[in-house]
Motif scaffolding. Structure first.
Motif, PDB file in Angstrom:
ATOM      1  N   MET A   1       0.918  -1.200  -0.038  1.00 15.29           N
ATOM      2  CA  MET A   1      -0.219  -0.060   0.067  1.00 15.29           C
ATOM      3  C   MET A   1       0.842   1.183  -0.032  1.00 15.29           C
ATOM      4  SD  MET A   1      -1.251  -0.591   3.890  1.00 15.29           S
ATOM      5  CE  MET A   1      -0.098  -0.150   5.164  1.00 15.29           C
ATOM      6  N   ASN A   2       1.361   1.633  -1.177  1.00 20.18           N
ATOM      7  CA  ASN A   2       2.349   2.758  -1.098  1.00 20.18           C
ATOM      8  C   ASN A   2       1.328   3.914  -1.227  1.00 20.18           C
ATOM      9  OD1 ASN A   2       4.267   0.982  -1.590  1.00 20.18           O
ATOM     10  ND2 ASN A   2       4.400   1.112  -3.814  1.00 20.18           N
ATOM     11  N   PRO A   3       1.824   4.914  -0.080  1.00 16.93           N
ATOM     12  CA  PRO A   3       1.206   6.265  -0.431  1.00 16.93           C
ATOM     13  C   PRO A   3       1.263   7.184  -1.306  1.00 16.93           C
ATOM     14  CG  PRO A   3       2.858   6.228   1.264  1.00 16.93           C
ATOM     15  CD  PRO A   3       2.961   4.786   0.688  1.00 16.93           C
ATOM     16  N   SER A   4      -0.009   7.770  -1.727  1.00 16.02           N
ATOM     17  CA  SER A   4       0.317   8.572  -2.878  1.00 16.02           C
ATOM     18  C   SER A   4       1.046   9.954  -2.769  1.00 16.02           C
ATOM     19  CB  SER A   4      -1.240   8.901  -3.351  1.00 16.02           C
ATOM     20  OG  SER A   4      -1.915   9.593  -2.478  1.00 16.02           O
ATOM     21  N   THR A   5       1.170  10.519  -3.790  1.00 13.58           N
ATOM     22  CA  THR A   5       1.683  12.019  -3.584  1.00 13.58           C
ATOM     23  C   THR A   5       0.977  12.996  -2.787  1.00 13.58           C
ATOM     24  OG1 THR A   5       2.793  11.868  -5.892  1.00 13.58           O
ATOM     25  CG2 THR A   5       2.513  14.124  -5.113  1.00 13.58           C
ATOM     26  N   LYS A   6      -0.539  12.807  -2.875  1.00 14.37           N
ATOM     27  CA  LYS A   6      -1.505  13.532  -2.187  1.00 14.37           C
ATOM     28  C   LYS A   6      -1.248  13.080  -0.616  1.00 14.37           C
ATOM     29  CE  LYS A   6      -6.416  14.334  -1.788  1.00 14.37           C
ATOM     30  NZ  LYS A   6      -6.846  13.376  -0.691  1.00 14.37           N
TER      31      LYS A   6
ATOM     32  N   ALA B   1       7.362  10.897  -3.440  1.00 14.90           N
ATOM     33  CA  ALA B   1       7.796  11.808  -2.634  1.00 14.90           C
ATOM     34  C   ALA B   1       8.602  12.966  -3.567  1.00 14.90           C
ATOM     35  CB  ALA B   1       9.172  10.999  -1.554  1.00 14.90           C
ATOM     36  N   ASN B   2       9.141  12.408  -4.327  1.00 20.22           N
ATOM     37  CA  ASN B   2       9.781  13.682  -5.459  1.00 20.22           C
ATOM     38  C   ASN B   2       8.760  14.539  -6.108  1.00 20.22           C
ATOM     39  OD1 ASN B   2      12.739  13.459  -5.169  1.00 20.22           O
ATOM     40  ND2 ASN B   2      12.642  11.474  -6.323  1.00 20.22           N
ATOM     41  N   GLN B   3       7.545  13.852  -6.361  1.00 17.96           N
ATOM     42  CA  GLN B   3       6.498  14.510  -7.089  1.00 17.96           C
ATOM     43  C   GLN B   3       5.785  15.440  -5.979  1.00 17.96           C
ATOM     44  OE1 GLN B   3       4.108  10.960  -8.496  1.00 17.96           O
ATOM     45  NE2 GLN B   3       5.088  11.356 -10.552  1.00 17.96           N
TER      46      GLN B   3
END
Length: 221
Positions: A36-41, A68-70
């Protein structure tokens, strides 16, 4: 966190690990990891409300570095991503946080610190495969060393001991074992005792990690 200080946002795959990150001074912990990778948001929401514009993000997973970079691109805050690929790297980086320091210098120091730690991850193979020259049968215990498949074994203790052998653990001082959500503390301690027998000069620590999928995450430093 005081206004003007550097705040760290870290992604954590387990409740025990989240507590450890908080105790080391992480201002905001985001749940996430393997599946469950967190989103940019999600990452943005973790720091937009903090009372400072100096932010360091520890993704603690190679699949989260991009998000993270986004997040860094779409905020007005000054954000640096210290691209930790796993939890031990993130924890090593946290030991070098100086909240009152200069953002770039602190991020650089944290980045260097994470390179000094070796990471082991122990899990069960979900399919039969041959990777990095290691043959794996579905259901076997496998161990990754710094992200590469290093060991396949028929028992958890054997996988742990072989992993430490491959990591040349006798040359390091501290081995920390973060045990996963499916494991009892007693079982983690039993395996730690076997490791202590083999590595009497090393300090062996057992911590509740609470991460899914991985029976153990090892930090070797």
């Amino acid at each position: 966190i005081e206004p003007g200080q550097i705040a760290v946002v870290a992604v954590s795959p387990g409740t025990g690990l989240s507590r450890i990150f908080a105790s080391l001074g992480v201002a905001s912990v985001i749940s996430g990891g393997q599946t469950m990778n967190p989103s940019t948001k999600d990452i943005l929401e973790a720091f937009e409300h903090l009372p400072t514009d100096k932010i360091i993000i520890l993704p603690n997973n190679k699949n989260i570095v991009l998000a993270a970079n986004q997040a860094k691109e779409v905020t007005t805050k000054k954000v640096r991503v210290v691209p930790s690929k796993n939890v031990p790297q993130g924890l090593a980086a946290m030991l070098h946080l100086n909240p009152d320091g200069e953002l770039d210098a602190v991020a650089e120091k944290m980045g260097k610190a994470m390179e000094s730690v070796n990471t082991g991850e122990v899990t069960i193979a979900t399919r039969s495969v041959e990777i990095d020259g290691v043959d794996v049968t579905e259901g076997q215990v496998i161990a990754l060393l710094n992200g590469k498949l290093a060991v396949s074994a028929d028992s958890l203790e054997k996988a742990c001991l072989e992993l430490l052998e491959k990591a040349n653990a006798e040359n390091f001082e501290l081995i920390t074992m973060f045990y996963g959500e499916e494991m009892k503390h007693t079982e983690a301690n039993r395996i730690a005792d076997l490791i202590r027998t083999k590595y009497p000069s090393q300090e062996i620590e057992v911590q509740e990690g609470g991460q899914p999928h991985y029976q153990f995450i090892f930090s070797i430093e």
